[in-house]
Design a protein around this motif. Sequence first.
Motif, PDB file in Angstrom:
ATOM      1  N   GLY A 127      24.389 -32.827 -28.904  1.00  0.00           N
ATOM      2  CA  GLY A 127      24.849 -33.177 -27.597  1.00  0.00           C
ATOM      3  C   GLY A 127      26.266 -34.086 -27.899  1.00  0.00           C
ATOM      4  N   ARG A 128      26.345 -34.689 -28.953  1.00  0.00           N
ATOM      5  CA  ARG A 128      27.413 -35.653 -28.742  1.00  0.00           C
ATOM      6  C   ARG A 128      28.943 -35.030 -28.689  1.00  0.00           C
ATOM      7  NH1 ARG A 128      30.131 -36.734 -33.377  1.00  0.00           N
ATOM      8  NH2 ARG A 128      29.516 -35.115 -35.044  1.00  0.00           N
ATOM      9  N   LYS A 129      29.873 -35.767 -28.161  1.00  0.00           N
ATOM     10  CA  LYS A 129      31.086 -35.409 -27.956  1.00  0.00           C
ATOM     11  C   LYS A 129      32.128 -35.750 -29.369  1.00  0.00           C
ATOM     12  CE  LYS A 129      34.276 -35.210 -24.123  1.00  0.00           C
ATOM     13  NZ  LYS A 129      34.282 -33.820 -24.343  1.00  0.00           N
ATOM     14  N   HIS A 130      32.929 -34.901 -29.340  1.00  0.00           N
ATOM     15  CA  HIS A 130      33.698 -35.089 -30.620  1.00  0.00           C
ATOM     16  C   HIS A 130      35.054 -35.446 -30.379  1.00  0.00           C
ATOM     17  CE1 HIS A 130      30.571 -32.080 -31.512  1.00  0.00           C
ATOM     18  NE2 HIS A 130      31.186 -31.326 -30.797  1.00  0.00           N
ATOM     19  N   THR A 131      35.793 -35.974 -31.234  1.00  0.00           N
ATOM     20  CA  THR A 131      36.971 -36.447 -31.226  1.00  0.00           C
ATOM     21  C   THR A 131      37.925 -35.051 -31.039  1.00  0.00           C
ATOM     22  OG1 THR A 131      36.794 -38.034 -33.064  1.00  0.00           O
ATOM     23  CG2 THR A 131      39.151 -37.412 -32.621  1.00  0.00           C
ATOM     24  N   SER A 132      38.717 -35.231 -30.026  1.00  0.00           N
ATOM     25  CA  SER A 132      39.621 -33.847 -29.752  1.00  0.00           C
ATOM     26  C   SER A 132      40.281 -33.536 -30.811  1.00  0.00           C
ATOM     27  CB  SER A 132      40.354 -33.973 -28.331  1.00  0.00           C
ATOM     28  OG  SER A 132      41.400 -34.581 -28.840  1.00  0.00           O
ATOM     29  N   SER A 133      40.482 -32.221 -31.139  1.00  0.00           N
ATOM     30  CA  SER A 133      41.459 -31.812 -32.016  1.00  0.00           C
ATOM     31  C   SER A 133      42.914 -32.368 -32.045  1.00  0.00           C
ATOM     32  CB  SER A 133      41.433 -30.265 -32.052  1.00  0.00           C
ATOM     33  OG  SER A 133      41.683 -29.465 -30.948  1.00  0.00           O
ATOM     34  N   THR A 134      43.447 -32.458 -30.834  1.00  0.00           N
ATOM     35  CA  THR A 134      45.047 -33.159 -30.608  1.00  0.00           C
ATOM     36  C   THR A 134      44.912 -34.597 -31.091  1.00  0.00           C
ATOM     37  OG1 THR A 134      44.815 -31.811 -28.427  1.00  0.00           O
ATOM     38  CG2 THR A 134      46.274 -33.488 -28.717  1.00  0.00           C
ATOM     39  N   SER A 135      43.828 -35.264 -30.858  1.00  0.00           N
ATOM     40  CA  SER A 135      43.863 -36.685 -31.299  1.00  0.00           C
ATOM     41  C   SER A 135      43.434 -36.581 -32.793  1.00  0.00           C
ATOM     42  CB  SER A 135      43.053 -37.617 -30.210  1.00  0.00           C
ATOM     43  OG  SER A 135      41.938 -37.358 -30.663  1.00  0.00           O
ATOM     44  N   GLY A 136      42.447 -35.778 -33.056  1.00  0.00           N
ATOM     45  CA  GLY A 136      41.978 -35.872 -34.533  1.00  0.00           C
ATOM     46  C   GLY A 136      43.082 -35.479 -35.432  1.00  0.00           C
ATOM     47  N   ILE A 194      37.219 -38.575 -39.842  1.00  0.00           N
ATOM     48  CA  ILE A 194      36.607 -37.901 -38.736  1.00  0.00           C
ATOM     49  C   ILE A 194      35.557 -37.038 -39.169  1.00  0.00           C
ATOM     50  CG2 ILE A 194      37.246 -36.288 -36.927  1.00  0.00           C
ATOM     51  CD1 ILE A 194      40.225 -37.219 -37.473  1.00  0.00           C
ATOM     52  N   HIS A 195      34.472 -37.238 -38.559  1.00  0.00           N
ATOM     53  CA  HIS A 195      33.457 -36.421 -39.098  1.00  0.00           C
ATOM     54  C   HIS A 195      33.130 -35.259 -38.015  1.00  0.00           C
ATOM     55  CE1 HIS A 195      32.479 -39.379 -41.928  1.00  0.00           C
ATOM     56  NE2 HIS A 195      32.492 -40.233 -41.016  1.00  0.00           N
ATOM     57  N   TYR A 196      33.403 -34.035 -38.257  1.00  0.00           N
ATOM     58  CA  TYR A 196      33.105 -32.869 -37.286  1.00  0.00           C
ATOM     59  C   TYR A 196      31.880 -32.082 -37.763  1.00  0.00           C
ATOM     60  CZ  TYR A 196      37.530 -33.160 -35.082  1.00  0.00           C
ATOM     61  OH  TYR A 196      38.703 -33.710 -34.566  1.00  0.00           O
ATOM     62  N   LEU A 197      31.666 -32.316 -39.083  1.00  0.00           N
ATOM     63  CA  LEU A 197      30.226 -31.399 -39.635  1.00  0.00           C
ATOM     64  C   LEU A 197      29.315 -32.494 -39.443  1.00  0.00           C
ATOM     65  CD1 LEU A 197      32.312 -29.627 -42.635  1.00  0.00           C
ATOM     66  CD2 LEU A 197      31.986 -28.914 -40.300  1.00  0.00           C
ATOM     67  N   THR A 198      27.958 -31.845 -39.185  1.00  0.00           N
ATOM     68  CA  THR A 198      27.032 -32.535 -39.135  1.00  0.00           C
ATOM     69  C   THR A 198      26.029 -32.025 -40.292  1.00  0.00           C
ATOM     70  OG1 THR A 198      25.883 -30.937 -37.832  1.00  0.00           O
ATOM     71  CG2 THR A 198      27.130 -32.639 -36.447  1.00  0.00           C
TER      72      THR A 198
END
Length: 402
Positions: A195-204, A264-268
């Motif tokens: 459910g959580r929101k991720h850092t957008s690719s633009t800002s990441g 930045i952790h995109y992978l869970t």
Amino acid sequence: MVILSVTGRAPINIAVVKYWGKKDERLILPLNGSISGTLDLTHMCATTTVAISESFSEDQFWLNGLECSLSARFSIVLEAIKKRALENETIDREKLSWKIHICSKNNFPTAAGLASSAAGLACLVFCLARLYNIDGDVSGIARLGSGSACRSMYGGFVEWMVGECRDGRDSVAKQIIPANHWPNMAVLILVVNAGRKHTSSTSGMQTSVQTSRLLEHRAKLVVPDHIDLMRGALLQKDFQTFAQVTMKDSNSMHAVCMDTYPPIHYLTHVSHHIINLVHSINNYFRTCKVAYTFDAGPNACLYLLDDDLPTILSLIRYFYPKIQNVEEGGTDDDACRDGDVDEFVRGRKVKVDAVNEELINSMNITVLPGALSYVISTKIGDGPVLLSADDSLLNLETGLPH
Ligand code: DP6
């Protein structure tokens, strides 16, 4: 009231050599080139109607049924298209000053974090170009809206050229192979239950550019090699090279995310579980049967060949069985491995094999019930298409959504 309108549909794309980092934020010029597969419009797409009229009093935009303010990126794209139309005198000046109504929708959940901005912006640019009679490549204009959007302007596998010109003139998308060059390439999107929101690719990617030394190494040395190998693999339909480069490039991008400060952790844990599962499958068969890639979120995109779909899907259903009542705290016993395939596997209809017990027993992989929300089964497809007035999302008498 005279209304001029165009309706079109554009696909999403999933990169196999990733774009991560800009050298020019305003012009959206990438640090490195990238390559992606364009996905079939039938299963995932953005549809947009653009309409202009002398009678419209303001620019208006509706997304998925709700009126929204026109984002800065939409405005940049609109200005760039109008500038091109003015320079090439493709439409009379008066019509260029008419206000515009834009109505857009996605046929997949935006919340799933599946490249909706790329499809949406590509669709907008495609429709505007038709509306203002602009011929030729407009991928450079789509790039101004969102970098990855430029690759959705073509079908098959597409390269976004890094370009050398400071004004971005040569940072455009080019098709490497059309969809029918490799017709048995299949794609599975594993939508992870998160459910959580991720850092957008633009800002990441902005933070990565500012803080990661590994990104310099990636852009200068790793990606150019990957691009060369990938181009060759696509032209020769060499799945082994294709799969290895796809996985290594995804890992390289996520290593840069880890090297970003703060990381930045995109992978869970589910994403990592999928990575292990894919390597176990490939080890068992002693050849690459399937490749994973991850964008700025936990969902996996798997590339594989049609012949292997039944086996791979049976494994996905085995290791990530659906839980009926996740919210009520379902247990392993609630997992319905033999439930309705259609509910769990959406999109392109595919056969699912019975699980291969020998394969399962040889793997040291745990079962993760409820880890996936669903799977979208699709394939490589064509670029944007023009639709008829019957498909318009706007009432062409009032200029307002139906
Ligand atoms: C991880 O195109 O969304 O999906 O140019 O800032 O709009 P902006 O970024 P965006 O970045 C996509 C990054 C990626 C990798 C890729 O698609 O190549």
